[in-house]
Design a protein around this motif. Structure first.
Motif, PDB file in Angstrom:
ATOM      1  N   GLY A  21       0.660  -1.264   0.059  1.00 31.22           N
ATOM      2  CA  GLY A  21      -0.004   0.212  -0.088  1.00 31.22           C
ATOM      3  C   GLY A  21       0.856   1.240   0.155  1.00 31.22           C
ATOM      4  O   GLY A  21       0.636   2.193  -0.695  1.00 31.22           O
ATOM      5  N   ILE A  22       1.878   1.350   0.838  1.00 28.75           N
ATOM      6  CA  ILE A  22       2.850   2.389   0.630  1.00 28.75           C
ATOM      7  C   ILE A  22       3.581   2.614  -0.511  1.00 28.75           C
ATOM      8  O   ILE A  22       3.748   3.622  -1.245  1.00 28.75           O
ATOM      9  CB  ILE A  22       3.737   2.215   2.004  1.00 28.75           C
ATOM     10  CG1 ILE A  22       3.213   2.392   3.300  1.00 28.75           C
ATOM     11  CG2 ILE A  22       5.020   3.221   1.729  1.00 28.75           C
ATOM     12  CD1 ILE A  22       4.113   2.207   4.412  1.00 28.75           C
ATOM     13  N   ASP A  23       3.780   1.301  -1.285  1.00 26.13           N
ATOM     14  CA  ASP A  23       4.599   1.586  -2.438  1.00 26.13           C
ATOM     15  C   ASP A  23       3.813   2.194  -3.496  1.00 26.13           C
ATOM     16  O   ASP A  23       4.084   2.828  -4.490  1.00 26.13           O
ATOM     17  CB  ASP A  23       4.923   0.024  -2.910  1.00 26.13           C
ATOM     18  CG  ASP A  23       6.156  -0.413  -2.040  1.00 26.13           C
ATOM     19  OD1 ASP A  23       6.737   0.478  -1.158  1.00 26.13           O
ATOM     20  OD2 ASP A  23       6.124  -1.692  -2.060  1.00 26.13           O
ATOM     21  N   VAL A  24       2.320   1.638  -3.367  1.00 27.77           N
ATOM     22  CA  VAL A  24       1.105   2.391  -4.200  1.00 27.77           C
ATOM     23  C   VAL A  24       1.038   3.914  -4.096  1.00 27.77           C
ATOM     24  O   VAL A  24       1.120   4.638  -5.021  1.00 27.77           O
ATOM     25  CB  VAL A  24      -0.088   1.677  -4.185  1.00 27.77           C
ATOM     26  CG1 VAL A  24      -1.314   2.622  -5.033  1.00 27.77           C
ATOM     27  CG2 VAL A  24      -0.038   0.240  -4.640  1.00 27.77           C
ATOM     28  N   LEU A  25       1.247   4.609  -2.862  1.00 29.02           N
ATOM     29  CA  LEU A  25       1.127   5.766  -2.638  1.00 29.02           C
ATOM     30  C   LEU A  25       2.108   6.254  -3.289  1.00 29.02           C
ATOM     31  O   LEU A  25       2.281   7.565  -3.672  1.00 29.02           O
ATOM     32  CB  LEU A  25       0.900   5.961  -1.107  1.00 29.02           C
ATOM     33  CG  LEU A  25       0.519   7.195  -0.562  1.00 29.02           C
ATOM     34  CD1 LEU A  25      -0.929   7.623  -1.380  1.00 29.02           C
ATOM     35  CD2 LEU A  25       0.421   7.084   0.887  1.00 29.02           C
ATOM     36  N   LYS A  30       5.003   9.879  -7.532  1.00 27.87           N
ATOM     37  CA  LYS A  30       5.854   9.942  -8.517  1.00 27.87           C
ATOM     38  C   LYS A  30       5.220  10.227  -9.682  1.00 27.87           C
ATOM     39  O   LYS A  30       5.862  10.964 -10.577  1.00 27.87           O
ATOM     40  CB  LYS A  30       6.728   8.625  -8.683  1.00 27.87           C
ATOM     41  CG  LYS A  30       7.925   8.848  -9.782  1.00 27.87           C
ATOM     42  CD  LYS A  30       8.581   7.584  -9.613  1.00 27.87           C
ATOM     43  CE  LYS A  30       9.760   7.402 -10.779  1.00 27.87           C
ATOM     44  NZ  LYS A  30      10.339   6.085 -10.977  1.00 27.87           N
ATOM     45  N   PHE A  31       3.935   9.658  -9.909  1.00 27.75           N
ATOM     46  CA  PHE A  31       3.387   9.877 -11.260  1.00 27.75           C
ATOM     47  C   PHE A  31       2.724  11.450 -11.302  1.00 27.75           C
ATOM     48  O   PHE A  31       3.053  12.007 -12.397  1.00 27.75           O
ATOM     49  CB  PHE A  31       2.086   9.124 -11.078  1.00 27.75           C
ATOM     50  CG  PHE A  31       1.047   9.545 -12.033  1.00 27.75           C
ATOM     51  CD1 PHE A  31       1.103   9.493 -13.392  1.00 27.75           C
ATOM     52  CD2 PHE A  31      -0.255  10.263 -11.755  1.00 27.75           C
ATOM     53  CE1 PHE A  31       0.015   9.933 -14.251  1.00 27.75           C
ATOM     54  CE2 PHE A  31      -1.276  10.597 -12.416  1.00 27.75           C
ATOM     55  CZ  PHE A  31      -1.035  10.726 -13.735  1.00 27.75           C
ATOM     56  N   VAL A  32       2.389  12.075 -10.136  1.00 27.20           N
ATOM     57  CA  VAL A  32       1.992  13.185 -10.011  1.00 27.20           C
ATOM     58  C   VAL A  32       3.223  14.340 -10.305  1.00 27.20           C
ATOM     59  O   VAL A  32       2.969  15.363 -11.212  1.00 27.20           O
ATOM     60  CB  VAL A  32       1.188  13.607  -8.662  1.00 27.20           C
ATOM     61  CG1 VAL A  32       1.086  15.089  -8.568  1.00 27.20           C
ATOM     62  CG2 VAL A  32       0.080  12.827  -8.439  1.00 27.20           C
ATOM     63  N   LYS A  33       4.386  13.808  -9.851  1.00 25.29           N
ATOM     64  CA  LYS A  33       5.335  14.682  -9.859  1.00 25.29           C
ATOM     65  C   LYS A  33       6.132  14.691 -11.313  1.00 25.29           C
ATOM     66  O   LYS A  33       6.360  16.021 -11.882  1.00 25.29           O
ATOM     67  CB  LYS A  33       6.589  14.054  -8.888  1.00 25.29           C
ATOM     68  CG  LYS A  33       7.760  14.950  -8.770  1.00 25.29           C
ATOM     69  CD  LYS A  33       9.116  14.505  -7.974  1.00 25.29           C
ATOM     70  CE  LYS A  33      10.232  15.147  -8.069  1.00 25.29           C
ATOM     71  NZ  LYS A  33      11.079  14.760  -7.105  1.00 25.29           N
ATOM     72  N   GLU A  34       5.876  13.602 -12.074  1.00 21.04           N
ATOM     73  CA  GLU A  34       6.560  13.557 -13.518  1.00 21.04           C
ATOM     74  C   GLU A  34       5.333  14.599 -14.303  1.00 21.04           C
ATOM     75  O   GLU A  34       5.562  15.147 -15.139  1.00 21.04           O
ATOM     76  CB  GLU A  34       6.269  12.294 -13.833  1.00 21.04           C
ATOM     77  CG  GLU A  34       7.681  11.464 -13.219  1.00 21.04           C
ATOM     78  CD  GLU A  34       7.816  10.088 -14.058  1.00 21.04           C
ATOM     79  OE1 GLU A  34       6.833   9.814 -14.858  1.00 21.04           O
ATOM     80  OE2 GLU A  34       8.548   9.394 -13.587  1.00 21.04           O
ATOM     81  N   LEU A  97      -0.424  20.673  -3.207  1.00 17.21           N
ATOM     82  CA  LEU A  97      -1.796  20.049  -2.775  1.00 17.21           C
ATOM     83  C   LEU A  97      -1.578  18.568  -2.819  1.00 17.21           C
ATOM     84  O   LEU A  97      -2.319  17.783  -1.880  1.00 17.21           O
ATOM     85  CB  LEU A  97      -2.880  20.363  -3.475  1.00 17.21           C
ATOM     86  CG  LEU A  97      -3.372  21.936  -3.304  1.00 17.21           C
ATOM     87  CD1 LEU A  97      -4.431  22.192  -4.391  1.00 17.21           C
ATOM     88  CD2 LEU A  97      -3.547  22.507  -2.015  1.00 17.21           C
ATOM     89  N   ILE A  98      -0.687  18.115  -3.516  1.00 20.93           N
ATOM     90  CA  ILE A  98      -0.740  16.427  -3.871  1.00 20.93           C
ATOM     91  C   ILE A  98       0.814  16.047  -3.356  1.00 20.93           C
ATOM     92  O   ILE A  98       0.906  15.388  -2.327  1.00 20.93           O
ATOM     93  CB  ILE A  98      -1.163  16.103  -5.089  1.00 20.93           C
ATOM     94  CG1 ILE A  98      -2.486  16.552  -5.628  1.00 20.93           C
ATOM     95  CG2 ILE A  98      -1.075  14.467  -5.320  1.00 20.93           C
ATOM     96  CD1 ILE A  98      -2.881  16.096  -6.864  1.00 20.93           C
ATOM     97  N   THR A  99       1.661  16.494  -4.162  1.00 19.49           N
ATOM     98  CA  THR A  99       3.019  15.786  -4.054  1.00 19.49           C
ATOM     99  C   THR A  99       3.608  16.096  -2.481  1.00 19.49           C
ATOM    100  O   THR A  99       3.887  15.571  -1.774  1.00 19.49           O
ATOM    101  CB  THR A  99       4.107  16.482  -4.936  1.00 19.49           C
ATOM    102  OG1 THR A  99       3.523  16.364  -6.315  1.00 19.49           O
ATOM    103  CG2 THR A  99       5.369  15.813  -5.061  1.00 19.49           C
TER     104      THR A  99
END
Length: 550
Positions: A21-25, A30-34, A97-99
């Motif tokens: 679960g932590i890996d998914v988060l 990382k997705f949002v950062k990219e 707000l996310i990263t």
């Protein structure tokens, strides 16, 4: 539904699942950062693109932006710059707000998970220790029982043997009693340890582990809720800028709708109109007469009037025509005499307006200094009135110089405007003269000469237009149209907007003149004048049998 009761024996699997679960988060972070990096890069490229096509200051491009189409393009560039800014806003909001928030949350989550599983391992170790104590007590009880049995058997053997002394028998009896007492003590200890272990085990599986697993379950559910909220924020950040992006697009549309083709056409006239009139007719020179002939001057140097030469403009020779004069690369004369009359008039008027603005500025400064001087005279403590006299004198001289310049340019402007008005009047008179003689010209069908002896311009143009048109038609009359090889029915409507294509309506029947040659297009004909290509998939073709056989 509780992990503590349903998954009481799945400690290791829960540990693996929560780590997943932590890996998914972290993967989502990382997705949002990219995504934010892509948005920044896209915004930067849009800004560079907008900057690249912005007009350079003090360049010829700035003059081009007086046209409505060019101004609309400039507005589009500015809106694209604002459009890029919204993508920067998307990147900033996603980062904050996310990263940023999720990164902090992941660190807290890891710490909480570590604490819960530490408590679980501690409880597991405690129950294992109790189990070991129970096993040790059990083995001790077993050993003491065996020792007591052997001591009892030895005593009975000694008591039955008549050869053994009474003291040895007593000693054996005492040993048997001791071993029996030790066995009883071990039994009591084992019983106590067993009861304690059962109590500990019950607390472990029904209290401690359920409590720890319940905390782990709550932690995992919070993680799931948090990633869901972050995904909503991901969409909401985009949605927040949609109205502003929509306004940018609306402004681009508004700029496009503001384009006025008539106004741009008028600006072209104002920018390039020379003020000259078209050349008149070339006079006929009769070389058959044995008389002394004077070299006639072509219409390229004469105006369309009585043949009198026009006054020279800007020192140009008489045999030149303005459209064919090369522009001087260096700085032109002060009176702009190197320009055609209309352009010269515009430049002179522009210069007069600029000088008048400069005069007004100087006069405003002089008025301000005059008021300051009056204040200094009335209040000497505020300043010396004589200190502004030198500046006032300079301003007066500057105003006088500028006024002389204005008079000079206004003189040149009046000269040009006078000549232009004379030309206009002459042209109007010439038009009236030609209108009065139209019937006379038409009656002379044999020679079609105007009163001055030259061919009329209309007949000459008519003859010149007819010849190439006839040649053009003859050239294409030799080309025979392609034969019809079948018919087709339009399955769908097709808007043929590209060159070589033809528009068809659904259900329309047409003629086929060329099959699909593998490029996906079929050539069809509607009538003798309309033919072109349509996509083969848009029509159903019915070829003639003869065409198929051939």
């Amino acid at each position: 539904m509780s992990w503590g009761t349903e998954l009481w024996d799945q400690f290791d699997n829960l540990e693996k699942h929560t780590q997943w679960g932590i890996d998914v988060l972290e993967k989502f972070i990382k997705f949002v950062k990219e995504r934010t990096e892509i948005e920044l890069s896209y915004a930067k490229q849009l800004r560079n693109l907008s900057k690249k096509y912005q007009p350079k200051k003090n360049s010829k491009e700035e003059e081009e932006y007086r046209y409505t189409s060019a101004r609309a393009f400039l507005a589009t560039l500015n809106e694209m710059n604002d459009y890029a800014g919204q993508h920067e806003v998307i990147s900033e909001n996603m980062t904050s707000l996310i990263t940023g928030e999720l990164t902090r949350y992941v660190q807290e989550l890891k710490q909480e998970r570590k604490s819960h599983f530490h408590d679980g391992r501690k409880a597991q170790q405690h129950i294992e220790t109790c189990w070991k104590q129970l096993e040790a007590s059990k083995r001790r009880f077993e050993r003491d029982c065996k020792e007591a049995d052997r001591a009892q058997q030895y005593f009975e053997k000694m008591d039955a043997d008549i050869n053994v002394t009474k003291a040895d028998v007593e000693k054996a009896r005492q040993q048997a009693q001791l071993r029996h007492q030790m066995a009883e003590d071990s039994k009591a200890e084992y019983s106590s340890t067993l009861q304690k272990f059962n109590s500990e085990q019950h607390d472990h599986y029904y209290t401690h582990i359920p409590h720890i697993f319940q905390k782990i379950q709550e932690m995992e559910e919070r993680r799931i809720v948090r990633i869901g909220e972050s995904m909503k924020t991901f969409a909401e950040v985009d949605r927040q800028v949609i109205p502003i992006i929509g306004k940018c697009l609306d402004e681009i549309t508004k700029a496009a709708e503001s384009i006025d083709h008539k106004n741009d056409s008028q600006l072209v006239i104002e920018a390039f109109k020379s003020g000259f009139e078209p050349p008149g007719d070339v006079e006929f020179e009769d070389f058959t007469q044995p008389m002394k002939r004077t070299v006639s001057e072509s219409s390229l140097s004469n105006s369309r009037g009585d043949g009198k030469s026009e006054p020279k403009f800007g020192g140009k020779s008489k045999g030149k025509l303005w459209p064919f004069i090369k522009k001087n690369k260096g700085a032109g004369p002060e009176d702009f005499s190197n320009l055609p009359p209309e352009q010269r008039r515009k430049k002179l008027q522009q210069k007069v307006d600029e000088l008048n603005k400069d005069i007004q500025k100087e006069m405003d400064q002089r008025d301000a200094l005059t008021k300051m001087k009056d204040v200094y005279i009335k209040n000497p403590q505020m300043g010396d009135a004589a200190s502004v006299d030198h500046r006032l004198a300079e301003l007066g001289q500057n105003i006088e110089k500028l006024r002389l310049e204005v008079q000079k340019f206004e003189g040149w402007l009046a000269e040009v405007e006078g000549r232009l008005s004379m030309r206009t009047e002459a042209r109007r008179q010439s038009g009236l003269y030609e209108a009065q003689n139209t019937s006379a010209v038409n009656s002379c069908a044999q020679d079609r000469e105007s009163p001055d002896g030259s061919y009329t311009e209309e007949q000459s143009q008519e003859t010149e237009m007819k010849v190439p048109a006839t040649d053009f038609d003859d050239e294409f009359d030799d080309e025979e149209p392609l034969p019809t090889i079948g018919t087709c029915k339009a399955l769908y409507t097709f808007e043929g907007q590209n060159e070589g294509t033809i528009s068809v309506a659904e259900g329309e029947m047409l003629y086929v003149i060329e099959e699909d040659k593998g490029d996906g297009w079929t050539r069809i004909r509607r009538n003798e004048d309309e033919e072109g290509y349509v996509p083969t998939s848009y029509v159903e073709v019915y070829l003639d049998k003869n065409a198929k056989d051939s």
